[in-house]
Scaffold this motif. Structure first.
Motif, mmCIF file in Angstrom:
data_model
loop_
_atom_site.group_PDB
_atom_site.id
_atom_site.type_symbol
_atom_site.label_atom_id
_atom_site.label_comp_id
_atom_site.label_asym_id
_atom_site.label_seq_id
_atom_site.Cartn_x
_atom_site.Cartn_y
_atom_site.Cartn_z
ATOM 1 N N PRO A 70 0.798 -1.224 0.000
ATOM 2 C CA PRO A 70 0.000 0.000 0.000
ATOM 3 C C PRO A 70 0.836 1.281 0.000
ATOM 4 N N VAL A 71 2.155 1.152 -0.088
ATOM 5 C CA VAL A 71 3.023 2.331 -0.041
ATOM 6 C C VAL A 71 3.908 2.375 -1.279
ATOM 7 N N ASN B 192 0.508 6.733 0.325
ATOM 8 C CA ASN B 192 -0.409 5.628 0.578
ATOM 9 C C ASN B 192 -1.190 5.398 -0.708
ATOM 10 N N SER C 18 -3.210 2.864 -1.304
ATOM 11 C CA SER C 18 -4.422 2.066 -1.098
ATOM 12 C C SER C 18 -5.641 2.982 -0.949
ATOM 13 N N LEU D 168 -3.728 3.996 6.480
ATOM 14 C CA LEU D 168 -2.718 3.230 7.211
ATOM 15 C C LEU D 168 -2.662 3.865 8.594
ATOM 16 N N SER E 286 -1.820 8.421 11.423
ATOM 17 C CA SER E 286 -2.369 7.640 10.321
ATOM 18 C C SER E 286 -2.136 8.381 9.011
ATOM 19 N N ILE E 287 -2.201 7.627 7.917
ATOM 20 C CA ILE E 287 -1.984 8.167 6.586
ATOM 21 C C ILE E 287 -3.255 7.920 5.772
ATOM 22 N N TYR F 250 2.365 -0.825 10.387
ATOM 23 C CA TYR F 250 1.107 -0.091 10.302
ATOM 24 C C TYR F 250 -0.056 -1.068 10.460
ATOM 25 N N GLN G 160 -3.900 -1.852 8.890
ATOM 26 C CA GLN G 160 -4.761 -1.572 7.748
ATOM 27 C C GLN G 160 -5.892 -2.586 7.749
#
Length: 129
Positions: free
Chosen positions: A5-6, A27, A29, A33, A72-73, A103, A105
């Motif tokens: 996801p990164v 991010n 996704s 995250l 969070s991201i 992280y 998710q």
């Protein structure tokens, strides 16, 4: 979800006031995250410096282009991992290091581990190897 996801960004520009960035990412996704924890474990060359691990602080880019501390991201957001407690001179002397980026998710805890070359740690942004 498939894939990481990164997306790590090499040579990305940093927001004003952030001179100790180690890594920049996005991010990729469609979910946030959360509970980010990032740590560098320098290779054996750093033992002479007395550096065992370096905690990295998360800063998330806002819509106005500034970056603020966060835990969070959001989806699609750019973020920065900053070694606030590490001098630029020490960062240049680290040699390589292992990055642990943990992280949560979708309710699951995940960890990404990668090795960073010396050159990735010496500038304003890093390029994961």
């Amino acid at each position: 979800m498939s894939g990481a996801p990164v997306k790590w960004l090499a040579n990305a520009s940093a927001p004003d006031g952030m001179d100790k960035i180690m890594l920049t990412g996005t991010n990729t996704s469609n979910t946030p995250l959360e509970n980010i924890q990032a740590v560098l474990k320098p290779d054996s060359d750093a033992n002479a410096l007395g550096i065992d691990t370096v905690a990295l602080n998360l800063r998330v880019e806002r819509r106005d282009g500034t970056a603020a501390p966060g835990a969070s991201i959001p989806p699609g957001a750019r973020f920065y991992l900053e070694a606030a407690e590490l001098s630029e001179a020490d960062a240049r002397r680290l040699g390589g290091a292992i990055l642990s980026f943990a992280y949560s998710q979708d309710g699951r805890r995940r960890t990404s581990i990668m090795y960073l070359e010396r050159t990735a740690l010496s500038g304003p942004s890093a390029d994961p190897q």
